[in-house]
Design a protein around this motif. Sequence first.
Motif, PDB file in Angstrom:
ATOM      1  N   THR A   2     -56.925  36.285  11.130  1.00 47.64           N
ATOM      2  CA  THR A   2     -56.758  35.027  11.834  1.00 47.64           C
ATOM      3  C   THR A   2     -55.283  34.702  12.009  1.00 47.64           C
ATOM      4  O   THR A   2     -54.496  34.821  11.069  1.00 47.64           O
ATOM      5  CB  THR A   2     -57.434  33.880  11.049  1.00 47.64           C
ATOM      6  N   GLU A   3     -54.920  34.319  13.226  1.00 49.85           N
ATOM      7  CA  GLU A   3     -53.528  33.990  13.476  1.00 49.85           C
ATOM      8  C   GLU A   3     -53.165  32.672  12.792  1.00 49.85           C
ATOM      9  O   GLU A   3     -53.998  31.753  12.717  1.00 49.85           O
ATOM     10  CB  GLU A   3     -53.279  33.869  14.976  1.00 49.85           C
ATOM     11  N   PRO A   4     -51.930  32.545  12.310  1.00 56.14           N
ATOM     12  CA  PRO A   4     -51.519  31.298  11.668  1.00 56.14           C
ATOM     13  C   PRO A   4     -51.411  30.181  12.704  1.00 56.14           C
ATOM     14  O   PRO A   4     -51.269  30.444  13.904  1.00 56.14           O
ATOM     15  CB  PRO A   4     -50.156  31.640  11.078  1.00 56.14           C
ATOM     16  N   ARG A  26     -55.958  28.646  19.411  1.00 52.13           N
ATOM     17  CA  ARG A  26     -55.266  28.655  18.120  1.00 52.13           C
ATOM     18  C   ARG A  26     -55.144  27.245  17.552  1.00 52.13           C
ATOM     19  O   ARG A  26     -55.153  26.255  18.289  1.00 52.13           O
ATOM     20  CB  ARG A  26     -53.867  29.267  18.275  1.00 52.13           C
ATOM     21  N   LEU A  27     -55.028  27.195  16.243  1.00 51.35           N
ATOM     22  CA  LEU A  27     -54.752  25.929  15.575  1.00 51.35           C
ATOM     23  C   LEU A  27     -53.280  25.573  15.761  1.00 51.35           C
ATOM     24  O   LEU A  27     -52.438  26.441  16.033  1.00 51.35           O
ATOM     25  CB  LEU A  27     -55.063  26.031  14.077  1.00 51.35           C
ATOM     26  N   VAL A  28     -52.955  24.278  15.597  1.00 52.93           N
ATOM     27  CA  VAL A  28     -51.561  23.844  15.627  1.00 52.93           C
ATOM     28  C   VAL A  28     -51.224  23.164  14.311  1.00 52.93           C
ATOM     29  O   VAL A  28     -52.082  22.552  13.658  1.00 52.93           O
ATOM     30  CB  VAL A  28     -51.283  22.883  16.807  1.00 52.93           C
ATOM     31  N   VAL A  43     -52.663  20.412   9.957  1.00 53.07           N
ATOM     32  CA  VAL A  43     -53.270  21.461  10.774  1.00 53.07           C
ATOM     33  C   VAL A  43     -54.495  20.891  11.485  1.00 53.07           C
ATOM     34  O   VAL A  43     -55.319  20.213  10.874  1.00 53.07           O
ATOM     35  CB  VAL A  43     -53.677  22.663   9.904  1.00 53.07           C
ATOM     36  N   ARG A  44     -54.610  21.165  12.788  1.00 48.63           N
ATOM     37  CA  ARG A  44     -55.768  20.692  13.543  1.00 48.63           C
ATOM     38  C   ARG A  44     -56.061  21.619  14.711  1.00 48.63           C
ATOM     39  O   ARG A  44     -55.207  22.409  15.126  1.00 48.63           O
ATOM     40  CB  ARG A  44     -55.548  19.268  14.053  1.00 48.63           C
ATOM     41  N   ALA A 196     -50.320  25.391   4.322  1.00 49.91           N
ATOM     42  CA  ALA A 196     -49.706  26.051   3.163  1.00 49.91           C
ATOM     43  C   ALA A 196     -50.035  25.355   1.851  1.00 49.91           C
ATOM     44  O   ALA A 196     -49.217  25.320   0.927  1.00 49.91           O
ATOM     45  CB  ALA A 196     -48.190  26.131   3.341  1.00 49.91           C
ATOM     46  N   GLY A 197     -51.211  24.775   1.765  1.00 48.06           N
ATOM     47  CA  GLY A 197     -51.633  24.168   0.516  1.00 48.06           C
ATOM     48  C   GLY A 197     -50.857  22.933   0.115  1.00 48.06           C
ATOM     49  O   GLY A 197     -50.885  22.544  -1.066  1.00 48.06           O
ATOM     50  N   ALA A 198     -50.160  22.310   1.033  1.00 47.73           N
ATOM     51  CA  ALA A 198     -49.384  21.116   0.702  1.00 47.73           C
ATOM     52  C   ALA A 198     -50.307  19.990   0.245  1.00 47.73           C
ATOM     53  O   ALA A 198     -51.449  19.869   0.704  1.00 47.73           O
ATOM     54  CB  ALA A 198     -48.567  20.658   1.916  1.00 47.73           C
TER      55      ALA A 198
END
Length: 335
Positions: A2-4, A26-28, A43-44, A196-198
């Motif tokens: 999956t693309e970041p 893709r997500l942003v 992320v959405r 990133a788990g923030a």
Amino acid sequence: MTEPPVDVAATADPVAAVLAAATDGRLVALRTSGTTSRPRAVVRTVASWTDSFPHVSALAGIDAGSRVCVPGPLSATMNLFAAVHARWSGAPLVGAPAEATHVHLTPAALTGALQAGTDLRGRTLVVAGDRLHPALAARAEAAGARVAHYYGAAELSFVAWGTHADDLRPFPDVEVEVRDGRIWARSPFLSRGYAAGAEGPFDLAGDGFATVGDRGRLAGGVLTVTGRGGDAVLTGGVTVLVGEVEEVLRRATGADALVVGVPHPRLGAVVAAVLADPAAVGAARAAARAELAPAQRPRRWFALPHLPTTGAGKVDRAAVAELVAEGRLAPVGAP
């Protein structure tokens, strides 16, 4: 693999980057910059924005014949959303309110525009990013503008829409509940949390409702936002939610008020009120005595006609607290 998510802020054209991500599926990742917390990336899916576009167009009256001004930086998610919506609608973005039919502003930016004598006649102002006091909305309407106001969060997107802070009703396709004093929303417009788990205030329950901890009440279909979840003063072991105090002071004075904590050697902190209008301190003190519990009542009063703002145009609570703590504001009213 999956693309970041696309880091929109790192691109040369954030608006084009969002629309391209929609095409590519893709997500942003949208960076936030709050007034009291560290930046993080939300992320959405792009659909969580674009699915709300028809509602925004109908509520604000924006179409291909409109001209939209977004004077704030695109690093603020509310401004980026407005710019993406305008391009999706076919409405050109213009550089100044004088050229626009629609202008997106924070309440602080609206105050500045009125003080500067900006011609707002015939324009629709979409105001968000902070509470829009009814008195400020009335001033804009008296200047000839039509005013729309919404409440939401970068993590939740739209939650409620109206004409000012006391006239907010759930946004179309959004369910709103207030649980234990906190605002929860369920809709197609929610984000997926943080990159990133923030860590952050976003909390998604098993029933699909989410919150960022903002406090409020829902009565008769009207949502009243009484404060951001993390804005509190701990004084003598009592947690005072500043939004609840500010609501009382603003209602009593019809003017802006900001509540912060001032360090105290014995109590840890005491509640302080910073008013935009120093002449309003008498009415504010009377309302505090009548409506607030002892721990909630401001012990110190200050005046600051021009509240500092962040780069995103929101009142900078941290900067005001620093001014008070360093003794750089003169007290007003009787001790």
